[in-house]
Design an enzyme around this catalytic site. Sequence first.
Site, PDB file in Angstrom:
ATOM      1  N   ASN A  36       0.837  -1.223   0.000  1.00 14.64           N
ATOM      2  CA  ASN A  36       0.000   0.000   0.000  1.00 14.64           C
ATOM      3  C   ASN A  36       0.866   1.266   0.000  1.00 14.64           C
ATOM      4  O   ASN A  36       0.363   2.367   0.118  1.00 14.64           O
ATOM      5  CB  ASN A  36      -0.947  -0.009   1.208  1.00 14.64           C
ATOM      6  CG  ASN A  36      -0.182   0.071   2.529  1.00 14.64           C
ATOM      7  OD1 ASN A  36       1.052   0.170   2.533  1.00 14.64           O
ATOM      8  ND2 ASN A  36      -0.901   0.039   3.645  1.00 14.64           N
ATOM      9  N   ASN A  39       4.667   2.867   3.808  1.00 15.23           N
ATOM     10  CA  ASN A  39       5.981   3.058   4.431  1.00 15.23           C
ATOM     11  C   ASN A  39       7.098   2.694   3.465  1.00 15.23           C
ATOM     12  O   ASN A  39       8.148   2.195   3.845  1.00 15.23           O
ATOM     13  CB  ASN A  39       6.075   2.197   5.715  1.00 15.23           C
ATOM     14  CG  ASN A  39       7.274   2.619   6.565  1.00 15.23           C
ATOM     15  OD1 ASN A  39       7.690   3.772   6.526  1.00 15.23           O
ATOM     16  ND2 ASN A  39       7.844   1.687   7.281  1.00 15.23           N
ATOM     17  N   ASP A  62      -4.283  -2.180   0.004  1.00 16.98           N
ATOM     18  CA  ASP A  62      -4.058  -2.531   1.400  1.00 16.98           C
ATOM     19  C   ASP A  62      -4.696  -3.883   1.688  1.00 16.98           C
ATOM     20  O   ASP A  62      -5.809  -4.153   1.226  1.00 16.98           O
ATOM     21  CB  ASP A  62      -4.717  -1.429   2.271  1.00 16.98           C
ATOM     22  CG  ASP A  62      -4.256  -1.491   3.700  1.00 16.98           C
ATOM     23  OD1 ASP A  62      -3.845  -0.453   4.247  1.00 16.98           O
ATOM     24  OD2 ASP A  62      -4.280  -2.616   4.259  1.00 16.98           O
ATOM     25  N   LYS A  89       5.596  -1.459  11.598  1.00 18.84           N
ATOM     26  CA  LYS A  89       6.718  -2.088  12.321  1.00 18.84           C
ATOM     27  C   LYS A  89       7.476  -1.144  13.262  1.00 18.84           C
ATOM     28  O   LYS A  89       8.576  -1.463  13.708  1.00 18.84           O
ATOM     29  CB  LYS A  89       7.690  -2.669  11.313  1.00 18.84           C
ATOM     30  CG  LYS A  89       8.162  -1.685  10.254  1.00 18.84           C
ATOM     31  CD  LYS A  89       9.504  -2.060   9.696  1.00 18.84           C
ATOM     32  CE  LYS A  89      10.569  -1.260  10.400  1.00 18.84           C
ATOM     33  NZ  LYS A  89      11.901  -1.524   9.883  1.00 18.84           N
ATOM     34  N   SER A 129       9.549 -11.891  14.548  1.00 13.89           N
ATOM     35  CA  SER A 129      10.641 -11.088  15.115  1.00 13.89           C
ATOM     36  C   SER A 129      11.108 -11.667  16.444  1.00 13.89           C
ATOM     37  O   SER A 129      10.325 -12.238  17.193  1.00 13.89           O
ATOM     38  CB  SER A 129      10.136  -9.647  15.327  1.00 13.89           C
ATOM     39  OG  SER A 129      11.026  -8.927  16.148  1.00 13.89           O
ATOM     40  N   THR A 131      11.587 -10.134  18.830  1.00 16.26           N
ATOM     41  CA  THR A 131      10.936  -9.331  19.867  1.00 16.26           C
ATOM     42  C   THR A 131       9.941 -10.172  20.665  1.00 16.26           C
ATOM     43  O   THR A 131       9.587  -9.833  21.787  1.00 16.26           O
ATOM     44  CB  THR A 131      10.276  -8.088  19.221  1.00 16.26           C
ATOM     45  OG1 THR A 131      10.069  -7.100  20.205  1.00 16.26           O
ATOM     46  CG2 THR A 131       8.984  -8.409  18.535  1.00 16.26           C
ATOM     47  N   TYR A 154       3.377  -3.558  18.899  1.00 12.94           N
ATOM     48  CA  TYR A 154       4.010  -4.115  17.691  1.00 12.94           C
ATOM     49  C   TYR A 154       4.458  -5.550  17.979  1.00 12.94           C
ATOM     50  O   TYR A 154       4.127  -6.484  17.254  1.00 12.94           O
ATOM     51  CB  TYR A 154       5.214  -3.261  17.273  1.00 12.94           C
ATOM     52  CG  TYR A 154       6.198  -4.011  16.419  1.00 12.94           C
ATOM     53  CD1 TYR A 154       7.361  -4.553  16.966  1.00 12.94           C
ATOM     54  CD2 TYR A 154       5.961  -4.214  15.067  1.00 12.94           C
ATOM     55  CE1 TYR A 154       8.251  -5.274  16.195  1.00 12.94           C
ATOM     56  CE2 TYR A 154       6.848  -4.928  14.285  1.00 12.94           C
ATOM     57  CZ  TYR A 154       7.994  -5.466  14.858  1.00 12.94           C
ATOM     58  OH  TYR A 154       8.878  -6.181  14.097  1.00 12.94           O
ATOM     59  N   LYS A 158       3.143  -9.521  16.565  1.00  5.69           N
ATOM     60  CA  LYS A 158       3.972 -10.610  16.018  1.00  5.69           C
ATOM     61  C   LYS A 158       3.633 -11.909  16.737  1.00  5.69           C
ATOM     62  O   LYS A 158       3.482 -12.964  16.122  1.00  5.69           O
ATOM     63  CB  LYS A 158       5.467 -10.299  16.191  1.00  5.69           C
ATOM     64  CG  LYS A 158       5.989  -9.182  15.300  1.00  5.69           C
ATOM     65  CD  LYS A 158       5.787  -9.490  13.831  1.00  5.69           C
ATOM     66  CE  LYS A 158       6.333  -8.394  12.936  1.00  5.69           C
ATOM     67  NZ  LYS A 158       6.050  -8.623  11.509  1.00  5.69           N
ATOM     68  N   TYR A 182      13.142 -12.767  12.974  1.00  4.75           N
ATOM     69  CA  TYR A 182      14.340 -12.002  12.607  1.00  4.75           C
ATOM     70  C   TYR A 182      14.979 -11.417  13.849  1.00  4.75           C
ATOM     71  O   TYR A 182      14.265 -10.997  14.760  1.00  4.75           O
ATOM     72  CB  TYR A 182      14.003 -10.783  11.750  1.00  4.75           C
ATOM     73  CG  TYR A 182      13.135 -10.991  10.563  1.00  4.75           C
ATOM     74  CD1 TYR A 182      12.452  -9.908  10.030  1.00  4.75           C
ATOM     75  CD2 TYR A 182      12.996 -12.224   9.946  1.00  4.75           C
ATOM     76  CE1 TYR A 182      11.640 -10.050   8.914  1.00  4.75           C
ATOM     77  CE2 TYR A 182      12.192 -12.379   8.835  1.00  4.75           C
ATOM     78  CZ  TYR A 182      11.518 -11.291   8.324  1.00  4.75           C
ATOM     79  OH  TYR A 182      10.724 -11.421   7.228  1.00  4.75           O
ATOM     80  N   ASN A 184      18.174  -8.400  14.215  1.00  6.68           N
ATOM     81  CA  ASN A 184      18.162  -6.999  13.756  1.00  6.68           C
ATOM     82  C   ASN A 184      18.721  -6.841  12.347  1.00  6.68           C
ATOM     83  O   ASN A 184      19.942  -6.810  12.174  1.00  6.68           O
ATOM     84  CB  ASN A 184      18.951  -6.137  14.749  1.00  6.68           C
ATOM     85  CG  ASN A 184      18.169  -5.925  16.023  1.00  6.68           C
ATOM     86  OD1 ASN A 184      17.778  -6.886  16.695  1.00  6.68           O
ATOM     87  ND2 ASN A 184      17.884  -4.679  16.350  1.00  6.68           N
ATOM     88  N   GLY A 302      11.720   0.478  27.200  1.00  7.82           N
ATOM     89  CA  GLY A 302      11.321  -0.702  26.412  1.00  7.82           C
ATOM     90  C   GLY A 302      12.495  -1.475  25.857  1.00  7.82           C
ATOM     91  O   GLY A 302      12.315  -2.607  25.391  1.00  7.82           O
TER      92      GLY A 302
HETATM   93  C1  WQD Z   1      19.020  -1.330  18.492  1.00 10.82           C
HETATM   94  C2  WQD Z   1      19.896  -0.793  19.606  1.00 10.82           C
HETATM   95  C3  WQD Z   1      18.839   0.890  20.977  1.00 10.82           C
HETATM   96  C4  WQD Z   1      18.551   4.001  17.951  1.00 10.82           C
HETATM   97  C5  WQD Z   1      13.398  -3.117  17.032  1.00 10.82           C
HETATM   98  C6  WQD Z   1      12.262  -4.109  17.044  1.00 10.82           C
HETATM   99  C7  WQD Z   1      12.582  -5.237  16.091  1.00 10.82           C
HETATM  100  C8  WQD Z   1      12.809  -4.650  14.748  1.00 10.82           C
HETATM  101  C9  WQD Z   1      14.026  -3.726  14.816  1.00 10.82           C
HETATM  102  C10 WQD Z   1      11.189  -3.952  13.113  1.00 10.82           C
HETATM  103  C11 WQD Z   1      19.120  -0.598  20.918  1.00 10.82           C
HETATM  104  C12 WQD Z   1      20.043   1.465  20.233  1.00 10.82           C
HETATM  105  C13 WQD Z   1      18.809   2.799  18.583  1.00 10.82           C
HETATM  106  C14 WQD Z   1      19.268   5.166  18.341  1.00 10.82           C
HETATM  107  C15 WQD Z   1      20.469   3.867  19.965  1.00 10.82           C
HETATM  108  N1  WQD Z   1      11.640  -3.946  14.336  1.00 10.82           N
HETATM  109  N2  WQD Z   1      19.743   2.746  19.562  1.00 10.82           N
HETATM  110  N3  WQD Z   1      20.201   5.055  19.335  1.00 10.82           N
HETATM  111  O1  WQD Z   1      14.930  -1.946  19.295  1.00 10.82           O
HETATM  112  O2  WQD Z   1      16.632  -3.819  18.903  1.00 10.82           O
HETATM  113  O3  WQD Z   1      14.549  -3.756  17.555  1.00 10.82           O
HETATM  114  O4  WQD Z   1      13.702  -2.673  15.741  1.00 10.82           O
HETATM  115  O5  WQD Z   1      11.582  -4.572  12.189  1.00 10.82           O
HETATM  116  O6  WQD Z   1      11.481  -6.127  16.046  1.00 10.82           O
HETATM  117  O7  WQD Z   1      12.110  -4.651  18.328  1.00 10.82           O
HETATM  118  O8  WQD Z   1      16.301  -2.067  17.160  1.00 10.82           O
HETATM  119  O9  WQD Z   1      17.684  -0.446  15.938  1.00 10.82           O
HETATM  120  O10 WQD Z   1      15.788   0.422  17.418  1.00 10.82           O
HETATM  121  O11 WQD Z   1      17.842  -0.513  18.463  1.00 10.82           O
HETATM  122  O12 WQD Z   1      21.315   3.799  20.872  1.00 10.82           O
HETATM  123  O13 WQD Z   1      19.088   6.298  17.799  1.00 10.82           O
HETATM  124  O14 WQD Z   1      20.359   0.516  19.231  1.00 10.82           O
HETATM  125  O15 WQD Z   1      18.794   1.399  22.300  1.00 10.82           O
HETATM  126  O16 WQD Z   1      19.996  -0.917  21.998  1.00 10.82           O
HETATM  127  P1  WQD Z   1      15.619  -2.873  18.364  1.00 10.82           P
HETATM  128  P2  WQD Z   1      16.874  -0.579  17.186  1.00 10.82           P
END
Ligand code: WQD
Length: 346
Positions: A36, A39, A62, A89, A129, A131, A154, A158, A182, A184, A302
Amino acid sequence: MINKGKILVTGGTGYIGSHTCVELIEQGYEVLIIDNLSNSESFIIDRIEEISGVRPKFYQFDLLEADKVDTFFDENKNLKGIIHFAASKAVGESVKEPLKYYQNNLMGMVNLLEGMKLYGVKNIVFSSSCTVYGQPDSLPVNESAPVKPAESPYGYTKQVNENILKDTVAAVDHIRGIALRYFNPIGAHASGLIGELPKGVPANLMPFITQTAYGLREQLSVFGDDYETPDGSCIRDYIHVVDLAKAHIIAIERLVDGKNTDGYEVFNIGTGNGFSVLEVIKSFEKTTGIKLNYKVAPRRAGDIVQIWADTKIGNEVLGWKAEKTLDEMTSSAWTWEKNYRESASQ
Ligand code: WQD
């Protein structure tokens, strides 16, 4: 280009979806995309064609539009399978707008599975994920680790979607599914033509790093360096998006070839290695020669402290293993950022 049959990729103009479309085409599949564009951008279709030489057929609608989902299945009766990425996401956004996430992510999945049930489509790979694990009790985390209360709507979608798929597989004879959890995903295709393209201010680490390096963001905030980890910053299992895309080809072929022993299977898709935020920054600085402007900021609500995958089952059962290094991830992410910004400014 042998035609191994039609695969539908929902969310195919997105970050992981577009990389998976390229791999599917290169393996000889005919790719159809439903997206859609909420994003992602339609020029990604051109980029997929530029990389692979084949233009996927694109349907812009969508998955919440149940009538359009039905029409799609009616017009494409011989689908070999579906890889389902389309979902909202952003962890932070999901806390502010839970209803958007429950409607989009859950009803989109239900409509897709209804179509599969009605039209006899057998195979689906679902984008899940790590997560779902929350903060695991022990590391590395394997697929039988307990699914913990989600940290965000979110993450909860999942977990719920994994159960929706599992229950549907149990109830509908012809449907078989694989959920890929997944870790990261970061990095970009070597061509620099596709990559992560977050709308607005990036929530995730890697795009924030590359946008800061390019001068679009003033400074990167490292969310905490006082955690119980070797250098105090959080640890994650970063995986190259191309390695992740390749895992989807193996998973959908496992289903198409009828090799999946249980109707519903779950696999961790990570490298098995954890790297800290500061280590990712160090890798980026090494591979690009850029001194990154960052500061240590308070912890982000979180965030879990550390997680990395036990990849044994994926290695043995799927026969898949991540190959690319952290340096290849950070350098390819930078190549994409530079190419995208320079082409956007022309
Ligand atoms: C990684 C690390 C942050 C940004 C989430 C979802 C996962 C997937 C990926 C969708 C953490 C640190 C981040 C910043 C920082 N979602 N960080 N400064 O939270 O592990 O995973 O996103 O696909 O399902 O849970 O990924 O990249 O946000 O963070 O220090 O500006 O980088 O604190 O430790 P995350 P993230």
